[in-house]
Design a protein around this motif. Structure first.
Motif, PDB file in Angstrom:
ATOM      1  N   ASN A   1      37.179  42.043  54.610  1.00  0.00           N
ATOM      2  CA  ASN A   1      36.614  41.589  55.874  1.00  0.00           C
ATOM      3  C   ASN A   1      37.587  41.882  57.008  1.00  0.00           C
ATOM      4  OD1 ASN A   1      33.993  39.800  55.426  1.00  0.00           O
ATOM      5  ND2 ASN A   1      35.392  39.398  53.724  1.00  0.00           N
ATOM      6  N   ALA A   2      37.138  42.669  57.971  1.00  0.00           N
ATOM      7  CA  ALA A   2      37.964  42.991  59.144  1.00  0.00           C
ATOM      8  C   ALA A   2      37.074  43.614  60.212  1.00  0.00           C
ATOM      9  CB  ALA A   2      39.087  43.949  58.770  1.00  0.00           C
ATOM     10  N   LEU A   3      37.406  43.364  61.474  1.00  0.00           N
ATOM     11  CA  LEU A   3      36.717  43.986  62.603  1.00  0.00           C
ATOM     12  C   LEU A   3      35.198  43.801  62.524  1.00  0.00           C
ATOM     13  CD1 LEU A   3      38.752  47.320  62.738  1.00  0.00           C
ATOM     14  CD2 LEU A   3      39.024  45.325  64.222  1.00  0.00           C
ATOM     15  N   ASN A   4      34.767  42.563  62.230  1.00  0.00           N
ATOM     16  CA  ASN A   4      33.346  42.234  62.128  1.00  0.00           C
ATOM     17  C   ASN A   4      32.624  43.055  61.055  1.00  0.00           C
ATOM     18  OD1 ASN A   4      33.027  40.224  64.204  1.00  0.00           O
ATOM     19  ND2 ASN A   4      33.419  41.856  65.685  1.00  0.00           N
ATOM     20  N   THR A   5      33.395  43.576  60.111  1.00  0.00           N
ATOM     21  CA  THR A   5      32.823  44.406  59.053  1.00  0.00           C
ATOM     22  C   THR A   5      33.177  43.817  57.693  1.00  0.00           C
ATOM     23  OG1 THR A   5      33.022  46.392  60.417  1.00  0.00           O
ATOM     24  CG2 THR A   5      32.738  46.723  58.064  1.00  0.00           C
ATOM     25  N   LYS A   6      32.180  43.793  56.797  1.00  0.00           N
ATOM     26  CA  LYS A   6      32.396  43.315  55.435  1.00  0.00           C
ATOM     27  C   LYS A   6      32.082  44.433  54.462  1.00  0.00           C
ATOM     28  CE  LYS A   6      30.813  39.804  52.121  1.00  0.00           C
ATOM     29  NZ  LYS A   6      29.929  38.628  51.926  1.00  0.00           N
ATOM     30  N   VAL A   7      33.073  44.766  53.641  1.00  0.00           N
ATOM     31  CA  VAL A   7      32.904  45.766  52.592  1.00  0.00           C
ATOM     32  C   VAL A   7      32.932  45.034  51.255  1.00  0.00           C
ATOM     33  CG1 VAL A   7      33.809  47.857  51.521  1.00  0.00           C
ATOM     34  CG2 VAL A   7      34.070  47.515  53.988  1.00  0.00           C
ATOM     35  N   SER A   8      31.894  45.170  50.454  1.00  0.00           N
ATOM     36  CA  SER A   8      31.845  44.498  49.155  1.00  0.00           C
ATOM     37  C   SER A   8      31.431  45.503  48.091  1.00  0.00           C
ATOM     38  CB  SER A   8      30.875  43.316  49.187  1.00  0.00           C
ATOM     39  OG  SER A   8      29.594  43.733  49.582  1.00  0.00           O
ATOM     40  N   SER A   9      31.991  45.318  46.896  1.00  0.00           N
ATOM     41  CA  SER A   9      31.700  46.255  45.818  1.00  0.00           C
ATOM     42  C   SER A   9      31.795  45.553  44.475  1.00  0.00           C
ATOM     43  CB  SER A   9      32.680  47.432  45.859  1.00  0.00           C
ATOM     44  OG  SER A   9      32.457  48.319  44.791  1.00  0.00           O
ATOM     45  N   ILE A  10      30.978  45.977  43.534  1.00  0.00           N
ATOM     46  CA  ILE A  10      31.103  45.584  42.140  1.00  0.00           C
ATOM     47  C   ILE A  10      31.008  46.849  41.301  1.00  0.00           C
ATOM     48  CG2 ILE A  10      30.203  43.243  42.419  1.00  0.00           C
ATOM     49  CD1 ILE A  10      27.513  44.258  41.390  1.00  0.00           C
TER      50      ILE A  10
ATOM     51  N   GLY B   1      27.454  50.410  39.378  1.00  0.00           N
ATOM     52  CA  GLY B   1      27.985  49.549  40.421  1.00  0.00           C
ATOM     53  C   GLY B   1      27.369  49.811  41.779  1.00  0.00           C
ATOM     54  N   SER B   2      27.938  49.159  42.783  1.00  0.00           N
ATOM     55  CA  SER B   2      27.425  49.290  44.145  1.00  0.00           C
ATOM     56  C   SER B   2      28.547  49.119  45.155  1.00  0.00           C
ATOM     57  CB  SER B   2      26.336  48.238  44.409  1.00  0.00           C
ATOM     58  OG  SER B   2      26.888  46.938  44.355  1.00  0.00           O
ATOM     59  N   LEU B   3      28.310  49.665  46.325  1.00  0.00           N
ATOM     60  CA  LEU B   3      29.219  49.499  47.467  1.00  0.00           C
ATOM     61  C   LEU B   3      28.354  49.235  48.689  1.00  0.00           C
ATOM     62  CD1 LEU B   3      32.071  49.729  48.781  1.00  0.00           C
ATOM     63  CD2 LEU B   3      31.549  52.134  49.179  1.00  0.00           C
TER      64      LEU B   3
ATOM     65  N   LYS C   1      24.599  51.277  52.096  1.00  0.00           N
ATOM     66  CA  LYS C   1      24.613  50.910  50.686  1.00  0.00           C
ATOM     67  C   LYS C   1      24.733  52.145  49.803  1.00  0.00           C
ATOM     68  CE  LYS C   1      21.671  46.756  50.937  1.00  0.00           C
ATOM     69  NZ  LYS C   1      20.404  46.138  50.432  1.00  0.00           N
ATOM     70  N   PHE C   2      25.497  51.984  48.705  1.00  0.00           N
ATOM     71  CA  PHE C   2      25.571  53.007  47.661  1.00  0.00           C
ATOM     72  C   PHE C   2      25.328  52.331  46.320  1.00  0.00           C
ATOM     73  CE2 PHE C   2      28.300  54.741  51.003  1.00  0.00           C
ATOM     74  CZ  PHE C   2      27.848  56.045  51.092  1.00  0.00           C
ATOM     75  N   GLN C   3      24.486  52.921  45.514  1.00  0.00           N
ATOM     76  CA  GLN C   3      24.263  52.474  44.143  1.00  0.00           C
ATOM     77  C   GLN C   3      24.608  53.640  43.221  1.00  0.00           C
ATOM     78  OE1 GLN C   3      23.254  49.467  43.030  1.00  0.00           O
ATOM     79  NE2 GLN C   3      22.853  48.525  45.015  1.00  0.00           N
ATOM     80  N   LEU C   4      25.401  53.387  42.184  1.00  0.00           N
ATOM     81  CA  LEU C   4      25.762  54.465  41.277  1.00  0.00           C
ATOM     82  C   LEU C   4      25.563  54.043  39.830  1.00  0.00           C
ATOM     83  CD1 LEU C   4      29.392  54.298  40.527  1.00  0.00           C
ATOM     84  CD2 LEU C   4      28.908  53.790  42.893  1.00  0.00           C
ATOM     85  N   ALA C   5      25.186  55.033  39.006  1.00  0.00           N
ATOM     86  CA  ALA C   5      24.961  54.776  37.584  1.00  0.00           C
ATOM     87  C   ALA C   5      25.089  56.091  36.835  1.00  0.00           C
ATOM     88  CB  ALA C   5      23.582  54.163  37.355  1.00  0.00           C
ATOM     89  N   GLY C   6      25.587  56.016  35.593  1.00  0.00           N
ATOM     90  CA  GLY C   6      25.728  57.214  34.774  1.00  0.00           C
ATOM     91  C   GLY C   6      27.146  57.368  34.281  1.00  0.00           C
ATOM     92  N   ASN C   7      27.501  58.592  33.920  1.00  0.00           N
ATOM     93  CA  ASN C   7      28.870  58.875  33.500  1.00  0.00           C
ATOM     94  C   ASN C   7      29.488  59.903  34.433  1.00  0.00           C
ATOM     95  OD1 ASN C   7      28.091  61.548  32.523  1.00  0.00           O
ATOM     96  ND2 ASN C   7      27.148  60.477  30.800  1.00  0.00           N
TER      97      ASN C   7
END
Length: 393
Positions: A305-314, A328-330, A359-365
């Protein structure tokens, strides 16, 4: 052939030390280094060093002194060295005992008047295993102290097991930092935030792939960092990992000044732009662990969290030894794009958009990774939010 190679590797550390231990007597030498590009003019004078003749299994005394000046920075340092070194034939190791370095440092530019400092060191270096043990390292002066111990720390890929700890405490870290970073500007940093603390302890078995950070605690220019980390069987297909990390500061501008002093003029534009921001808080949180029910490694939380921006990922990772499976996601959310757009000289764009989400969603190898992305930009008006742009792929 393998035996010869191993012996050559073992000698890589021993040979220079054996020459060094062979008896030295230097009197009143002088060395000057001039670099006009970096505007450095360094002078080491009054260099004296005496090391007794080599005597196996017996301490070899050493005595030395020198005066060091940075003529451009008007820095003047005097040093006196004492202690003993030895080679233990039974244990096949070099020892250094009661190493003491004492001196004073003065500088007109940063207001230092012959401030005393001291360093003490005891330990040994094993030739065959090619590792170093530091039983005692203490450095104190300028309101700052550092204590360190290391046990069989590998310096050439030798020892498997090692552990160590380090602790730094300072009443005003800006004073010693200015010796190495003369352009560091700390005038606007409060006295409380000039204090510093760093406390770290770790254990590792490099052969098994075990690594543990029992504690990491830090306070630097108002930024607090805390964390722990443990990993077992890192080289296996199912490593066991457990770690948490948290960093937070109400004002990141002191860290920007430190970054600017290290990077030099190349970072000035960005640092000045960030320094003008009114909202300068920063938080980073991360958690990673192996889930016992399916033995997958989860990055459970990564949040910035910085500069009114939130970056979250799993992120979830499985099948470590072969082609790793990822899922996962970003997500990047911004409440007010005005400041970010100003940083990249695109302030005019804020007339049309003022917040958004990516948003980014990723899956696979790794060989066949599928990435889905989407972006939405909004403009806020008296009637609420209006979608200005959206896209997905």
């Amino acid at each position: 052939v393998d035996t010869v190679n191993d012996e050559q590797k073992n000698d890589s550390i021993a040979d220079p030390l054996a020459i060094f231990l062979g008896g030295v007597n230097i009197q009143n030498a002088e060395i000057q280094f001039l670099d006009q590009t970096k505007k450095q003019n360094l002078l080491a004078s009054e260099i004296n060093l005496k090391i007794a003749e080599l005597s196996f299994d017996n301490p070899i005394d050493l005595i030395g002194s020198l005066r060091f000046k940075d003529l451009n920075q008007k820095l003047d340092t005097e040093l006196q060295l004492t202690g003993s070194i030895n080679y233990d034939t039974k244990k096949d190791r070099y020892g250094f005992e009661n190493i003491s370095l004492k001196g004073t440092v003065g500088s007109q530019k940063i207001g230092l008047k012959n401030e005393p400092f001291s360093l003490s060191l005891d330990g040994h270096l094993r030739q065959k295993e090619q590792d170093i043990t530091i039983d005692n390292f203490q450095l104190s002066g300028l309101g700052t102290s550092i204590e360190t111990t290391l046990d069989t720390f590998p310096i050439a890929g030798g020892s498997a097991k090692t552990e160590g700890q380090m602790k730094l405490e300072s009443q005003d870290l800006s004073i010693p930092l200015k010796i190495f970073l003369p352009y560091l500007n700390t005038n606007s940093i409060s006295k409380k935030n000039k204090r510093a603390l760093f406390d770290l302890s770790f254990r590792a078995d490099l052969e098994k792939g075990d690594f543990t950070v029992d504690k990491i605690e830090s306070f630097l220019f108002g930024a607090k960092l805390n964390g722990t980390f443990a990993a077992d069987d890192l080289y296996s297909s199912i490593p066991k990992i457990d770690g948490d990390l948290e960093l937070n500061t109400p004002d990141f501008s002191p860290l920007l000044k430190l970054y600017s002093a290290i990077q030099g003029s190349s970072s000035q534009t960005l640092v000045k732009a960030l320094g003008r921001e009114k909202k300068r808080d920063l938080t980073i949180e991360a958690s990673i662990r192996t889930l016992p029910e399916n033995n997958t490694v989860h990055l459970e939380k990564l949040e910035i969290n910085a500069l009114n921006t939130k970056v979250s990922s799993i992120l979830e990772v499985s099948s470590f030894k072969q082609n790793k499976e990822l899922k996962g996601s970003l997500i990047v959310k911004n409440k007010d794009l005005t400041n970010l757009l100003a940083l990249v000289n695109q302030s005019q764009v804020s007339k049309y958009v003022d917040n958004g989400e990516l948003k980014f969603q990723l899956a696979g190898n790794l060989d066949n990774l599928k990435v889905d992305s989407s972006i939405e930009l909004y403009r806020t008006n008296k009637n609420g939010q209006t979608k200005f742009f959206s896209d997905s792929s």
